[in-house]
Design an enzyme around this catalytic site. Structure first.
Site, PDB file in Angstrom:
ATOM      1  N   VAL A 119       4.500   0.943   1.537  1.00 56.58           N
ATOM      2  CA  VAL A 119       4.752  -0.197   2.420  1.00 56.58           C
ATOM      3  C   VAL A 119       4.859  -1.459   1.560  1.00 56.58           C
ATOM      4  O   VAL A 119       4.035  -1.691   0.672  1.00 56.58           O
ATOM      5  CB  VAL A 119       3.641  -0.362   3.479  1.00 56.58           C
ATOM      6  CG1 VAL A 119       3.906  -1.575   4.361  1.00 56.58           C
ATOM      7  CG2 VAL A 119       3.525   0.899   4.322  1.00 56.58           C
TER       8      VAL A 119
ATOM      9  N   LYS B 258       8.274   0.020   5.558  1.00 52.49           N
ATOM     10  CA  LYS B 258       7.724   1.318   5.175  1.00 52.49           C
ATOM     11  C   LYS B 258       8.876   2.158   4.646  1.00 52.49           C
ATOM     12  O   LYS B 258       9.866   2.387   5.351  1.00 52.49           O
ATOM     13  CB  LYS B 258       7.074   1.985   6.390  1.00 52.49           C
ATOM     14  CG  LYS B 258       6.391   3.291   6.090  1.00 52.49           C
ATOM     15  CD  LYS B 258       5.685   3.796   7.339  1.00 52.49           C
ATOM     16  CE  LYS B 258       4.909   5.060   7.057  1.00 52.49           C
ATOM     17  NZ  LYS B 258       4.171   5.495   8.267  1.00 52.49           N
TER      18      LYS B 258
ATOM     19  N   GLY C 195       0.817  -1.204   0.000  1.00 47.86           N
ATOM     20  CA  GLY C 195       0.000   0.000   0.000  1.00 47.86           C
ATOM     21  C   GLY C 195       0.848   1.251   0.000  1.00 47.86           C
ATOM     22  O   GLY C 195       2.072   1.201   0.085  1.00 47.86           O
TER      23      GLY C 195
ATOM     24  N   GLY D 213       0.798   5.496   1.446  1.00 47.64           N
ATOM     25  CA  GLY D 213       0.196   6.527   2.277  1.00 47.64           C
ATOM     26  C   GLY D 213       0.610   7.883   1.752  1.00 47.64           C
ATOM     27  O   GLY D 213       1.095   8.009   0.627  1.00 47.64           O
ATOM     28  N   GLY D 214       0.453   8.892   2.576  1.00 48.93           N
ATOM     29  CA  GLY D 214       0.767  10.247   2.161  1.00 48.93           C
ATOM     30  C   GLY D 214       2.227  10.473   1.828  1.00 48.93           C
ATOM     31  O   GLY D 214       2.551  11.235   0.927  1.00 48.93           O
ATOM     32  N   MET D 215       3.135   9.828   2.568  1.00 48.47           N
ATOM     33  CA  MET D 215       4.562  10.062   2.376  1.00 48.47           C
ATOM     34  C   MET D 215       5.366   8.806   2.074  1.00 48.47           C
ATOM     35  O   MET D 215       6.537   8.894   1.717  1.00 48.47           O
ATOM     36  CB  MET D 215       5.182  10.659   3.656  1.00 48.47           C
ATOM     37  CG  MET D 215       4.582  11.940   4.117  1.00 48.47           C
ATOM     38  SD  MET D 215       5.318  12.597   5.647  1.00 48.47           S
ATOM     39  CE  MET D 215       6.290  11.292   6.322  1.00 48.47           C
ATOM     40  N   ALA D 216       4.768   7.648   2.258  1.00 50.64           N
ATOM     41  CA  ALA D 216       5.564   6.422   2.172  1.00 50.64           C
ATOM     42  C   ALA D 216       4.790   5.295   1.497  1.00 50.64           C
ATOM     43  O   ALA D 216       3.564   5.335   1.394  1.00 50.64           O
ATOM     44  CB  ALA D 216       5.984   5.987   3.580  1.00 50.64           C
TER      45      ALA D 216
ATOM     46  N   ASP E 292      -3.208   9.471  13.922  1.00 53.63           N
ATOM     47  CA  ASP E 292      -3.980   9.098  12.739  1.00 53.63           C
ATOM     48  C   ASP E 292      -4.705   7.766  12.956  1.00 53.63           C
ATOM     49  O   ASP E 292      -4.569   6.841  12.167  1.00 53.63           O
ATOM     50  CB  ASP E 292      -3.043   9.019  11.531  1.00 53.63           C
ATOM     51  CG  ASP E 292      -3.781   8.984  10.209  1.00 53.63           C
ATOM     52  OD1 ASP E 292      -4.970   9.389  10.164  1.00 53.63           O
ATOM     53  OD2 ASP E 292      -3.178   8.546   9.206  1.00 53.63           O
TER      54      ASP E 292
END
Length: 171
Positions: free
Chosen positions: A25, A40, A18, A20-23, A138
């Site tokens: 995984v 990550k 997946g 996310g906003g910055m990374a 979060d």
């Protein structure tokens, strides 16, 4: 840009799980300890920024000092191939978000005992983190992974009695 097949000369990146906003995984294999891990990786467009690097390091350090059955375990942190990364325990189950999406599409509803079990375990993990000086900023179903020792959890299917929600992403 594609990620390397081998990170830091050790971790074999197998598949992207997946983003996310910055990374991103990845599921990876640690051949030294003969186990699967989740890695990550801070995306390159953020890795040159000192603030993002500091936040990523703080996330790794904060989570690495937590030891609770409902919080993901951090194994390692590093910088290699111009990439910052965090190596964590691999949880093979789906996120609560993915599970609920499929479950609700089948017109399913979780029973109150199961909701209570999930919320009580996540609340316990959050209380432990807060007592340790770590605030998860979060908390959402996408950052809660579902695991079980008895069976592989399949989105939308009946959850096992030994269900363990695991809180991730302390970024």
């Amino acid at each position: 840009m594609e990620q390397p097949a081998l990170l830091n000369g050790r971790y074999q990146l197998l598949e992207k799980l997946g983003s996310g906003g910055m990374a991103d995984v990845y599921r990876a294999r640690d051949p030294v300890l003969d186990r699967y891990v989740a890695i990550k990786v801070l995306r390159k467009d953020f890795s040159g920024n000192a603030n993002f690097q500091m936040n990523f390091r703080m996330e790794a350090r904060s989570a690495a000092n937590l030891s609770h059955p409902n919080i993901v375990i951090v194994h390692d942190f590093g910088f290699a191939d111009d990439l910052l990364y965090i190596v964590m325990e691999y949880i093979p189950g789906p996120s609560l978000s993915k599970y609920l999406s499929v479950f609700h599409a089948k017109s399913g509803r979780l029973g109150l005992p199961l909701i209570n079990q999930l919320l009580s375990k996540i609340a316990g993990a959050l209380q432990y983190a807060h007592d340790s000086g770590v605030i998860h900023r979060d908390v959402k179903p996408g950052n809660i992974l579902l695991s079980s020792r008895s069976i592989q959890i399949v989105p939308g299917e009946t959850l096992p009695l030994d269900l363990e929600p695991v809180l991730t992403d302390f970024g």
